[in-house]
Design a protein around this motif. Structure first.
Motif, PDB file in Angstrom:
ATOM      1  N   ALA A  44      -5.901  -2.646   5.190  1.00  0.00           N
ATOM      2  CA  ALA A  44      -5.813  -4.094   5.404  1.00  0.00           C
ATOM      3  C   ALA A  44      -4.556  -4.441   6.192  1.00  0.00           C
ATOM      4  CB  ALA A  44      -5.814  -4.819   4.060  1.00  0.00           C
TER       5      ALA A  44
ATOM      6  N   GLY B  72       0.809  -1.215   0.000  1.00  0.00           N
ATOM      7  CA  GLY B  72       0.000   0.000   0.000  1.00  0.00           C
ATOM      8  C   GLY B  72       0.838   1.257   0.000  1.00  0.00           C
TER       9      GLY B  72
ATOM     10  N   PHE C 212      -8.591   4.523  -3.804  1.00  0.00           N
ATOM     11  CA  PHE C 212      -9.227   3.413  -3.086  1.00  0.00           C
ATOM     12  C   PHE C 212      -8.290   2.220  -2.994  1.00  0.00           C
ATOM     13  CE2 PHE C 212     -11.567  -0.596  -3.181  1.00  0.00           C
ATOM     14  CZ  PHE C 212     -12.359  -0.473  -2.054  1.00  0.00           C
ATOM     15  N   VAL C 213      -7.547   1.944  -4.064  1.00  0.00           N
ATOM     16  CA  VAL C 213      -6.663   0.777  -4.096  1.00  0.00           C
ATOM     17  C   VAL C 213      -5.593   0.884  -3.011  1.00  0.00           C
ATOM     18  CG1 VAL C 213      -5.052  -0.569  -5.505  1.00  0.00           C
ATOM     19  CG2 VAL C 213      -7.059   0.498  -6.565  1.00  0.00           C
TER      20      VAL C 213
ATOM     21  N   LYS D 250      -5.476   2.892  -0.335  1.00  0.00           N
ATOM     22  CA  LYS D 250      -6.024   2.930   1.024  1.00  0.00           C
ATOM     23  C   LYS D 250      -6.512   1.552   1.471  1.00  0.00           C
ATOM     24  CE  LYS D 250      -7.280   7.744   1.803  1.00  0.00           C
ATOM     25  NZ  LYS D 250      -8.309   8.660   2.294  1.00  0.00           N
ATOM     26  N   TRP D 251      -7.010   0.776   0.532  1.00  0.00           N
ATOM     27  CA  TRP D 251      -7.454  -0.589   0.857  1.00  0.00           C
ATOM     28  C   TRP D 251      -6.293  -1.414   1.391  1.00  0.00           C
ATOM     29  CZ3 TRP D 251     -11.957  -3.423   0.917  1.00  0.00           C
ATOM     30  CH2 TRP D 251     -11.823  -4.810   0.954  1.00  0.00           C
TER      31      TRP D 251
END
Length: 488
Positions: free
Chosen positions: A402, A330, A394-395, A397-398
């Motif tokens: 996680a 991330g 979004f990618v 932050k996901w």
């Protein structure tokens, strides 16, 4: 490919700068040289991607002025990603700059394109740096080459702000970053970036936290509070320069350098087993929340975006210190996601200024009716900063969130959720008022969209912000290769 081709990534923008200087009297030719150079650099950089993704680690020593301090270039996954982002976005920014600089009749355009090329050369040097010594040299060149860009307008207020920019970045690098490099060299006998780090067994106790602090705050381009004042001060620069500072090279060089030092100088497993290093996650969390709150109260569009950047940068640092595989991916992905989203937002701000000379948030009420393409791009960039699908933000932050759940890091979980809410609080009202509110009384709405070159560049980056949501596997595979080599 041979490692002897690595210097091409430095030489191409340098040759481009020379060509721009030689053709300065002919604007069309000058801008053609800049654009062709940017394309040639991107082709050269991306040609290395398959080999690095397959595990190649090319290295070339150019000189060794002192024992253990070579001037050397090498390429690994983090550097590959940074070089790809900077070289590709230079193409887009050049197209945007042609429209912006001509439409606003900016002075000293030849100097602008020369300094831009030199800044990209420095960014390539940072991406390719094999050790702290090489990194420091190009880090300083990046600061010096961007100063004329920040001071471009030349009026007293701009020059004062540019001096803040130069003073903070040079002051922190000389007073903190350089001593940290010297200390590392003295205790380790080398400054080479080495998987697993070079500090383990050479330093212990509070000294580890102190050395980490010298690096983090010495790399002022990462804008960890309180070393952040240079970023809002630099908003006096033309919008293409703001895009360079926030998305293409400067702040990315900061968080890239901090991340690389944590991984390759300290070693993540060693560093975060030391209690004296725990402060970094709190510093990153504080910067994220505090900068988001300050952004909430800004009335100038570019200053609001500047504080947003300060917060977004510390996402990368927070993700790195979470010390879980998903978070480490991330951290890398957020560098790319932020680049696409934030350059779109600055491009939109510049388009608004070019078409209407509006700079304040209250002036944007109803502007979506006059500039629908611009505000559509702005909306996409804003949603990416918040982290709403289907956008790049979004990618990243996901993965970061996680990883925070993997580590059971409640501080990180709270910080990400709270900052996401704050991002929504200062971005969504702008989007709402731009599209749905009537124009403010006395505000001129007799204008349309910005020129075609500006629109083209902006719509490309906005599209990429969405495309990255669906097609990100090559980057995930590249950075996953690095993460799998870490003892997490």
């Amino acid at each position: 490919m041979s490692a002897t081709t690595l210097p091409l990534m430095l030489l191409l923008p340098l040759l481009g700068a020379i060509g721009i200087a030689a053709t300065g009297r002919w604007p069309n030719l000058r801008e053609t040289v800049s654009l062709v150079t940017a394309v040639a650099l991107a082709i050269t950089v991306f040609s290395w991607f398959p080999e690095v993704a397959d595990g190649a680690r090319p290295r070339l020593v150019l000189a060794e002025p002192l024992p253990g301090l070579p001037f050397a270039l090498s390429l690994e996954p983090l550097g590959m990603m940074f070089a790809c982002i900077a070289s590709f976005l230079w193409i887009i920014n050049t197209i945007y700059s042609i429209g912006y600089m001509r439409s606003n009749r900016e002075k000293h355009q030849t100097r602008f394109y020369i300094c831009f090329a030199l800044a990209i050369a420095a960014a390539m040097g940072i991406a390719l740096a094999d050790n702290l010594f090489t990194l420091f040299l190009f880090y300083e060149i990046l600061t010096l080459s961007t100063y004329p860009l920040v001071a471009h307008k030349g009026d007293p207020a701009t020059v004062r702000s540019a001096r803040v920019y130069l003073g903070v970045l040079l002051g922190t690098s000389i007073a903190l970053f350089l001593p940290a490099i010297i200390w590392t060299y003295v205790i380790a006998g080398t400054t080479r970036f080495t998987l697993g780090g070079i500090i383990d067994g050479k330093l212990e106790g509070a000294a580890i936290g102190l050395l980490l602090g010298l690096f983090v705050f010495g790399i002022g381009k990462a804008a960890v509070m309180p070393v952040h004042r240079w970023l809002p001060a630099a908003m006096v620069a033309p919008t293409p320069v703001s895009a360079l500072l926030h998305a293409v090279a400067v702040v990315k060089a900061g968080v890239f350098s901090v991340t690389k030092i944590i991984i390759y100088i300290f070693g993540v497993d060693f560093l975060f087993s030391q209690p004296s290093a725990d402060w970094l996650q709190f510093a990153a969390a504080f910067t994220i929340i505090a900068a988001s709150v300050v952004a909430l109260y800004q009335t100038n569009l570019k200053r609001m975006l500047a504080y947003s950047t300060i917060a977004q940068l510390s996402y990368v640092i927070l993700a790195t210190v979470i010390l879980k595989p998903l978070a480490e991916i991330g951290a890398a992905v957020h560098i790319a996601a932020h680049a696409f989203g934030k350059i779109t937002l600055f491009f939109a701000a510049g388009a608004i200024y070019t078409a209407s000379h509006k700079t304040e948030l209250w002036q944007l009420a109803g502007i979506g009716r006059r500039m629908p393409w611009t505000m559509a791009a702005f909306t996409i960039g804003a949603l990416s900063m918040i982290g709403v699908p289907p956008t790049a933000g979004f990618v990243s932050k996901w993965f970061i969130l996680a990883g925070a759940f993997q580590a059971e890091s409640y501080l990180a979980i709270f910080t990400i959720i709270a900052s996401t809410a704050l991002n929504a609080m200062y971005f969504l009202p702008i989007v709402y008022f731009a599209w749905l509110s009537p124009p403010a009384t006395g505000v001129d709405m007799e204008h349309g969209e910005a020129p075609a070159a500006i629109l083209l560049a902006m719509l490309v980056t906005a599209t990429l912000t969405i495309v990255f949501f669906f097609f990100n596997q090559p980057l995930l595979d590249l950075e996953g290769q690095l993460v799998r080599s870490l003892p997490l």
